[in-house]
Scaffold this motif. Structure first.
Motif, mmCIF file in Angstrom:
data_model
loop_
_atom_site.group_PDB
_atom_site.id
_atom_site.type_symbol
_atom_site.label_atom_id
_atom_site.label_comp_id
_atom_site.label_asym_id
_atom_site.label_seq_id
_atom_site.Cartn_x
_atom_site.Cartn_y
_atom_site.Cartn_z
ATOM 1 N N TYR A 134 0.840 -1.179 -0.332
ATOM 2 C CA TYR A 134 -0.054 -0.084 -0.008
ATOM 3 C C TYR A 134 0.681 1.145 -0.221
ATOM 4 C CZ TYR A 134 -4.753 -1.707 1.093
ATOM 5 O OH TYR A 134 -6.391 -2.432 1.233
ATOM 6 N N LYS B 254 -4.061 1.316 -3.233
ATOM 7 C CA LYS B 254 -3.367 -0.359 -3.007
ATOM 8 C C LYS B 254 -1.879 -0.749 -4.135
ATOM 9 C CE LYS B 254 -8.162 -2.343 -2.319
ATOM 10 N NZ LYS B 254 -8.769 -4.055 -2.956
ATOM 11 N N ALA C 165 -1.637 -6.025 -2.601
ATOM 12 C CA ALA C 165 -2.559 -5.637 -1.279
ATOM 13 C C ALA C 165 -3.232 -6.632 -0.410
ATOM 14 C CB ALA C 165 -3.357 -4.519 -1.269
#
Lengths: 111, 113
Positions: free
Chosen positions: B47, B57, B61
């Motif tokens: 992230y 993201k 993620a």
């Protein structure tokens, strides 16, 4: 996505020798950066070279960038035992500082 | 001295447990990042956040969550949905604007009990 790919993966040299590592990438970039990582530690930034630059120096480090071949090299001159580390190249393709890292080169300098 | 502090240095997770990794910076950087590093691999982006109360993201993620309530802090939660969490986690920060190097913390090593 991973973009940088260093070659060779592992290098063992005698103290005082030069060490050269290469990195290739696949897409156009805004800049390419080299980092060093000592075992169990975070990465330390070494050099950033912009896409319109061909060569850059910092102390015993020399970085070249060939955008036509999509490749870069890192040269460490007169290596020292303290240079023992992993070296990573990383590319910034979007100009937003989001980096894609290669798998790294492990360099061992033998005293 | 300015820098990035990650804690703890070592962390163990039990099955079904969520754990949170801390990352604090006093560099006044706007952007912060979380990476995962597996043995023999490069860093993979989990992230990132370029501004408070906003994050995006990265490449891997799934099974992770973050928050960015303060400029200085960017904690990462490894949820029970992450089935293979054993790795070295690195936090980084950078100034906004192009051509900026990233500054890294010293990482947290997460293992499964």
């Amino acid at each position: 996505s991973q973009q940088g790919e260093e070659d060779p993966q592992a290098l063992s040299i005698q103290e005082g020798e030069n060490a050269t590592m290469n990195c290739s990438y696949k897409t156009s970039i805004n800049n390419l950066q080299w980092y060093r990582q000592n075992s169990g530690r975070g990465l330390v930034h070494l050099i950033l070279i912009r896409s319109n630059e061909r060569e850059k120096h910092s102390g015993r480090l020399r970085v070249t960038l060939d955008t036509s071949k999509k490749s870069s090299s890192l040269l460490i001159t007169a290596s020292r035992a303290a240079d023992t580390a992993s070296y990573f190249c990383a590319t910034d393709a979007g100009g937003n500082n989001r980096l894609a890292f290669g798998k790294g080169n492990q360099v061992v300098v033998i005293p | 001295d300015g820098g990035i502090t990650q804690s703890p240095k070592y962390l163990f997770r039990k099955e079904g447990q969520n754990v949170t990794l801390s990352c604090e910076q006093n560099l006044n950087h706007d952007a912060m990042y979380w990476y995962r590093q597996d043995p023999g691999q490069g860093l993979r982006l989990i992230y990132y956040s370029q501004i408070v109360n906003d994050f995006q993201k990265g490449d891997i993620a799934e099974g992770y969550s973050v928050s960015r309530e303060k400029k200085e802090s960017f904690p990462l939660t490894v949820t029970s949905a992450q089935k293979n969490p054993t790795a070295f986690y690195l936090c980084a920060s950078t100034r906004m604007g192009g051509n900026q190097p990233q500054h890294f913390g010293d990482g947290t090593r997460l293992s499964i009990l």
